[in-house]
Design an enzyme around this catalytic site. Structure first.
Site, PDB file in Angstrom:
ATOM      1  N   ASP A   2       9.162   2.713  -0.290  1.00  0.00           N
ATOM      2  CA  ASP A   2       8.121   3.317   0.536  1.00  0.00           C
ATOM      3  C   ASP A   2       8.391   2.912   1.976  1.00  0.00           C
ATOM      4  OD1 ASP A   2       5.955   4.142   1.963  1.00  0.00           O
ATOM      5  OD2 ASP A   2       4.463   3.469   0.498  1.00  0.00           O
ATOM      6  N   TYR A  21       0.856  -1.186   0.000  1.00  0.00           N
ATOM      7  CA  TYR A  21       0.000   0.000   0.000  1.00  0.00           C
ATOM      8  C   TYR A  21       0.888   1.230   0.000  1.00  0.00           C
ATOM      9  CZ  TYR A  21      -3.452   3.424   1.762  1.00  0.00           C
ATOM     10  OH  TYR A  21      -4.287   4.507   1.936  1.00  0.00           O
ATOM     11  N   LYS A  27       4.512   8.646   8.954  1.00  0.00           N
ATOM     12  CA  LYS A  27       4.282   8.025  10.272  1.00  0.00           C
ATOM     13  C   LYS A  27       5.286   8.474  11.336  1.00  0.00           C
ATOM     14  CE  LYS A  27       1.140   4.616   8.517  1.00  0.00           C
ATOM     15  NZ  LYS A  27       1.094   3.936   7.248  1.00  0.00           N
TER      16      LYS A  27
HETATM   17  C1  LIG Z   1       0.397   4.465   5.944  1.00  0.00           C
HETATM   18  C2  LIG Z   1       1.113   4.231   4.666  1.00  0.00           C
HETATM   19  C3  LIG Z   1       0.989   5.107   3.579  1.00  0.00           C
HETATM   20  C4  LIG Z   1       0.003   6.242   3.568  1.00  0.00           C
HETATM   21  O1  LIG Z   1       0.288   7.184   4.537  1.00  0.00           O
HETATM   22  P1  LIG Z   1      -0.914   8.168   5.007  1.00  0.00           P
HETATM   23  O2  LIG Z   1      -0.209   9.108   5.931  1.00  0.00           O
HETATM   24  O3  LIG Z   1      -1.923   7.290   5.658  1.00  0.00           O
HETATM   25  O4  LIG Z   1      -1.433   8.827   3.790  1.00  0.00           O
HETATM   26  C5  LIG Z   1       1.791   4.899   2.484  1.00  0.00           C
HETATM   27  N1  LIG Z   1       2.655   3.877   2.425  1.00  0.00           N
HETATM   28  C6  LIG Z   1       2.786   2.990   3.443  1.00  0.00           C
HETATM   29  C7  LIG Z   1       3.773   1.899   3.340  1.00  0.00           C
HETATM   30  C8  LIG Z   1       1.998   3.148   4.583  1.00  0.00           C
HETATM   31  O5  LIG Z   1       2.106   2.239   5.562  1.00  0.00           O
END
Ligand SMILES: *Cc1c(COP(=O)(O)O)cnc(C)c1O
Length: 437
Positions: free
Chosen positions: A241, A146, A274
């Site tokens: 990511d 994601y 995060k």
């Molecule tokens: C949480 C998450 C996102 C999205 O971040 P948001 O701050 O919720 O938009 C993107 N990539 C990864 C791997 C994530 O865990």
């Protein structure tokens, strides 16, 4: 608890009238596991209290950001002082420079970063930059990873969507995702084929190096090595990511973990979120200077944000990064996290329940499967009803795990041996119940 005294149920009822599904992010609705979502009233350290004043050991930590636990006094102090100076200016501040310098010192694969407000925004902007910098259109992503909810990335994404059994979201026109190739995670053959067929058209390969949106699945070292080699060979950018893994699995992120196994390993781009905000809306993306200088106002790739580099959020992020940079922080966190997984494994073994689990730094995953899965399809072979039994059994005993079997879990520095022992004792009871059928 009767309906007339259950404040969670009352709030959920009220919420559903005014907010779709009663929540502002789908997984919070407990749709996968059933039951009433807990409305959080307050939190401190490793615990939060719901609207009925029931206490829970928190293994979500806002899905990762709360690595120090809730309400760390030094972070609270930094946020309070920043708030007194002003909430937002729409003009640059010294703290943004300081935070950028700090991030770059910890993640040496990047020469420059841009700060944004969410992981979604960071990943979306990184993709635009990769396309702008390479002059190419195609993307590779992996099933079960994601990267936020930007249109081009909303293709068979893991978390949230999986609950509803939709491979893609409605509202995303097919032509918007026609350049996105979705491959199976850890599948070397598909990776080779994709590059052999489209290598010269691929702008970027985006990957969660340790995937946390299909529970917890590591990219194997040979797979990651091949991702790196193929991106280099074909001139595509390897984008990590690390929104979840950054400052969470290690101070240098997952890339520092892979660099231990692959000499000289570095991604070309990194997306973060995060933990860098410590619970405030803050995220970032970065790369080498030549790539980052393609961004406006220097280059032709447009990207902007009214609240980007927000002064209160950067204060929160800086205070958080300062504290997690202290010597021994990650060793202690990793030990606590591993002891949780070890304890759950023991409880499952005592009850004869198939179980596997893994952790890195302060991130963990466990499966009601005999072996650790390597891809999304295998994760999803988990028996949902059994997972739900486990989830609700633990919840009833004051332990809050992620309310979906395809989400990772998080331990904070505030979790104590007592919290872990309480969790394992609860798991002993719940697994024993499950073994009876
Ligand atoms: C949480 C998450 C996102 C999205 O971040 P948001 O701050 O919720 O938009 C993107 N990539 C990864 C791997 C994530 O865990």
């Amino acid at each position: 608890m009767t309906p007339s005294t259950d404040r969670n149920a009352q709030l959920f009822e009220r919420a559903r009238h005014v907010i779709p599904g009663g929540v502002n992010s789908p997984v919070r609705a407990f749709k996968a596991v059933g039951g009433t979502p807990r409305f959080v009233a307050r939190a401190k350290g490793a615990h939060f209290w719901d609207a009925n004043d029931q206490r829970y050991i928190d293994y979500i930590g806002s899905w990762g950001p709360m690595i120090l636990g809730h309400g760390h006094p030094e972070v609270v102090d930094a946020v309070q002082r920043a708030a007194l100076e002003g909430f937002s200016f729409g003009a640059p501040t010294e703290r943004e420079v300081e935070l950028a310098e700090r991030i770059l010192a910890l993640v040496p694969s990047m020469d420059m970063v841009r700060l944004v407000s969410s992981g979604t925004e960071a990943a979306m902007s990184a993709i635009r930059l990769a396309r702008g910098a390479t002059g190419r259109s195609k993307l590779i992503k992996f099933e079960g990873c994601y990267h936020g909810h930007a249109d081009a990335l909303l293709v068979k994404a893991g978390s949230g969507l999986a609950t509803f059994g939709n491979p893609t979201s409605a509202g995303v026109p097919p032509e918007v995702v026609q350049h996105t190739l979705v491959l199976e995670y850890n599948n070397l053959q598909q990776l080779e084929e994709a590059f052999a067929q489209h290598g010269r058209e691929i702008a970027c390969l985006m990957i969660e190096p340790i995937a946390g949106n299909m529970n917890f699945v590591r990219a194997s070292v040979p797979f990651m090595k091949r991702c790196r080699e193929l991106c280099t060979q074909y001139g595509a950018l390897l984008a990590f990511d690390e929104v979840m893994t950054g400052f969470r699995v290690a101070l240098g992120g997952a890339q520092s973990v892979y660099a231990q196994h692959i000499p000289g390993f570095e991604p070309d781009m990194t997306v973060m979120g995060k933990v860098i905000g410590g619970g405030m809306p803050l995220a970032a993306f970065g790369a080498r200077r030549a790539v980052m200088e393609q961004l406006a106002p220097l280059g032709s790739v447009y990207q902007a944000g009214t609240l980007s580099g927000n002064p209160v959020a950067t204060a929160c992020g800086l205070a958080t990064l300062n504290l997690i940079s202290q010597p021994g922080f990650f060793d202690r966190l990793a030990t606590t996290t591993a002891s949780l997984v070890q304890g759950l494994r023991g409880a499952a073994r005592r009850a004869g329940i198939p179980f596997s689990g893994d952790s890195q730094g302060g991130m963990f995953g466990f499966f009601l499967l005999p072996e650790l899965p390597q891809n999304y399809a295998t994760v999803m072979t988990t028996d949902g009803a059994r997972f739900n039994h486990f989830f609700h059994g633990m919840l009833d005993r004051g332990v809050y795990f992620a309310p979906a079997l395809y989400e990772a879990g998080f331990v904070s520095a505030a979790h104590t041996a007592e919290d872990i022992a309480h969790t394992v004792a609860a798991a002993d009871e719940v697994f024993a119940e499950m073994a009876k059928g």
